[in-house]
Design an enzyme around this catalytic site. Structure first.
Site, PDB file in Angstrom:
ATOM      1  N   TYR A 120       0.806  -1.222   0.000  1.00 40.87           N
ATOM      2  CA  TYR A 120       0.000   0.000   0.000  1.00 40.87           C
ATOM      3  C   TYR A 120       0.839   1.271   0.000  1.00 40.87           C
ATOM      4  O   TYR A 120       0.333   2.342  -0.311  1.00 40.87           O
ATOM      5  CB  TYR A 120      -0.974  -0.006   1.185  1.00 40.87           C
ATOM      6  CG  TYR A 120      -2.064  -1.058   1.031  1.00 40.87           C
ATOM      7  CD1 TYR A 120      -2.500  -1.447  -0.225  1.00 40.87           C
ATOM      8  CD2 TYR A 120      -2.642  -1.659   2.136  1.00 40.87           C
ATOM      9  CE1 TYR A 120      -3.489  -2.401  -0.375  1.00 40.87           C
ATOM     10  CE2 TYR A 120      -3.624  -2.614   1.997  1.00 40.87           C
ATOM     11  CZ  TYR A 120      -4.047  -2.975   0.736  1.00 40.87           C
ATOM     12  OH  TYR A 120      -5.031  -3.924   0.596  1.00 40.87           O
ATOM     13  N   LYS A 165       4.340 -14.709   4.149  1.00 41.35           N
ATOM     14  CA  LYS A 165       4.593 -15.589   3.014  1.00 41.35           C
ATOM     15  C   LYS A 165       6.082 -15.496   2.683  1.00 41.35           C
ATOM     16  O   LYS A 165       6.485 -15.224   1.547  1.00 41.35           O
ATOM     17  CB  LYS A 165       3.708 -15.144   1.836  1.00 41.35           C
ATOM     18  CG  LYS A 165       3.694 -16.077   0.659  1.00 41.35           C
ATOM     19  CD  LYS A 165       2.778 -17.272   0.821  1.00 41.35           C
ATOM     20  CE  LYS A 165       2.841 -18.137  -0.428  1.00 41.35           C
ATOM     21  NZ  LYS A 165       2.150 -19.426  -0.282  1.00 41.35           N
ATOM     22  N   ASP A 197      -1.470 -18.264   3.171  1.00 44.26           N
ATOM     23  CA  ASP A 197      -2.467 -19.058   2.446  1.00 44.26           C
ATOM     24  C   ASP A 197      -2.991 -20.190   3.335  1.00 44.26           C
ATOM     25  O   ASP A 197      -4.196 -20.431   3.413  1.00 44.26           O
ATOM     26  CB  ASP A 197      -1.906 -19.585   1.112  1.00 44.26           C
ATOM     27  CG  ASP A 197      -0.506 -20.154   1.236  1.00 44.26           C
ATOM     28  OD1 ASP A 197       0.102 -20.041   2.322  1.00 44.26           O
ATOM     29  OD2 ASP A 197      -0.009 -20.718   0.243  1.00 44.26           O
ATOM     30  N   ASP A 221      -5.253  -6.909   5.779  1.00 47.22           N
ATOM     31  CA  ASP A 221      -6.479  -6.355   5.204  1.00 47.22           C
ATOM     32  C   ASP A 221      -7.396  -7.489   4.766  1.00 47.22           C
ATOM     33  O   ASP A 221      -8.581  -7.557   5.142  1.00 47.22           O
ATOM     34  CB  ASP A 221      -6.086  -5.472   4.008  1.00 47.22           C
ATOM     35  CG  ASP A 221      -7.227  -4.616   3.509  1.00 47.22           C
ATOM     36  OD1 ASP A 221      -8.271  -4.554   4.180  1.00 47.22           O
ATOM     37  OD2 ASP A 221      -7.070  -4.011   2.431  1.00 47.22           O
ATOM     38  N   ASP A 225     -10.770  -9.268   6.923  1.00 46.60           N
ATOM     39  CA  ASP A 225     -12.097  -9.276   6.295  1.00 46.60           C
ATOM     40  C   ASP A 225     -12.644 -10.694   6.215  1.00 46.60           C
ATOM     41  O   ASP A 225     -13.848 -10.918   6.395  1.00 46.60           O
ATOM     42  CB  ASP A 225     -12.016  -8.696   4.873  1.00 46.60           C
ATOM     43  CG  ASP A 225     -12.496  -7.251   4.822  1.00 46.60           C
ATOM     44  OD1 ASP A 225     -12.265  -6.517   5.796  1.00 46.60           O
ATOM     45  OD2 ASP A 225     -13.097  -6.868   3.795  1.00 46.60           O
TER      46      ASP A 225
END
Ligand code: ATP
Ligand code: MG
Length: 324
Positions: A120, A165, A197, A221, A225
């Site tokens: 971001y 990751k 993952d 993020d 969610d």
């Protein structure tokens, strides 16, 4: 000690749920001073600016900010506001409350998401007709800062999960992972590592194996969610953006244009955000009381329509205040 709270309703149901949360805070009779600022679509229409400088300054100068939601102008409002409070961590609890229809009723998680870098804050470029690139930014200092916060945040003896990751993004997530684990080790805080993952699958199947999750910006993020989907009810999810001398608290939901203006929005996400604000300012007992009051009202009613009831915002707010 007196604290100044910047109050920014914004658009849509922000104008309904923020006053409700302020009523709850005022009912506690603490030494809080509320100062109001405007932001969002309506302000942009009137003045040309979605976030007037005076509102930015209000948030920057306050001890904490309570923010509702902004519509079309959301990015022009919330990104600079997070910057105004200099927030380095986004706290996103995902807790399923008894009596609320949830995919995984046993879910009780808190995400601590790095809030300043990752993809971001990276630079995006169009290099040719066919090619765009993104530079992902990870620093040891921001990772350590998040880890320091996480170590303070978790209760004594309770560790946290580091989700990353680093097996693929060896340099960026590798740096993140190394910094976070090192800081935790220095504080004697246990960590376990989970690839992001694998985390997505495991948290859906068995959320109880996790408590506090520390992760980079984009992963936080998306995964927070996902966890929100496990607990059900956008109208119940609070969040916090924490900086060194300041912080901003907001419900996860947006302006809910489909129900705005009707006085029927669920105020609980914002009231729970206000409870996080209280905790941040050191009113931990009052914070717990507010959360308990919300839990009691969830169990006994009244409820707003999103939770299957027919009460309006005011009735639910009053019920929370009565519990307090
Ligand atoms: P925005 O673009 O501002 O995010 P949106 O259309 O995405 O708006 P959200 O606010 O994200 O709307 O809400 C998505 C759905 O959840 C809507 O149907 C909305 O009515 C419902 N919802 C969200 N928050 C609440 C709440 N506090 N009380 C009741 N329903 C809510
Ligand atoms: Mg939305």
């Amino acid at each position: 000690m007196s604290h100044t709270i910047a109050v920014i309703e914004g658009d849509g149901i922000g104008q309904e749920v923020i006053p409700a949360a302020v009523d709850v805070l005022e009912s506690l009779d603490l030494d809080l001073e509320f100062v109001e600022g405007d932001a969002g679509d309506a302000v942009k229409e009137a003045t040309g600016e979605a976030l007037p400088q005076e509102t930015y300054d209000l948030a920057a100068d306050a001890d904490a900010t309570l923010f509702g939601a902004a519509g079309e102008t959301a990015a022009d409002v919330i990104l600079p506001l997070r910057d105004a409070v200099d927030s380095f961590v986004n706290i996103r609890p995902a807790k399923a409350y008894p009596g609320v229809d949830a995919v995984r009723p046993e879910t009780d998680l808190v995400f601590l998401r790095e809030n300043t870098e990752g993809v971001y804050s990276g630079h995006e470029d169009d290099l040719s007709e066919d090619l765009s690139t993104l530079t992902r930014v990870v620093t040891t200092s921001a990772s350590e800062k998040l880890a320091e916060f996480a170590c303070e945040y978790v209760d004594d003896g309770e560790g946290f999960s580091v989700v990353h990751k680093a097996n693929v993004m060896r340099k960026t997530d590798g740096r993140f992972r190394d910094a976070v684990v090192r800081v935790a080790d220095e504080h004697g805080v246990d960590t376990d590592e989970v690839l992001m993952d694998a985390f997505a699958t495991r948290v859906c199947l068995d959320p109880e194996q996790f408590d506090t999750i520390v992760c980079p910006n984009l992963a936080g993020d998306v995964l927070s969610d996902l966890a929100a989907g496990l607990v059900g009810g956008l109208g119940l999810l609070p969040s916090a953006n924490i900086g060194d001398d300041n912080a901003l608290f907001e419900p996860v939901h947006g302006t809910a244009p489909d129900i705005a203006g009707q006085g029927v929005a669920n105020p609980m996400a914002t009231v729970l955000s206000a409870a996080m604000l209280l905790n941040h300012l050191g009113y931990s007992e009052e914070s717990d009381r507010v959360e308990t009051a919300v839990e009691t009202v969830l169990a006994e009613g009244p409820r707003t329509a999103d939770l299957g009831g027919d009460a309006d915002t005011e009735a639910v707010t009053q019920a929370i205040i009565n519990e307090l």
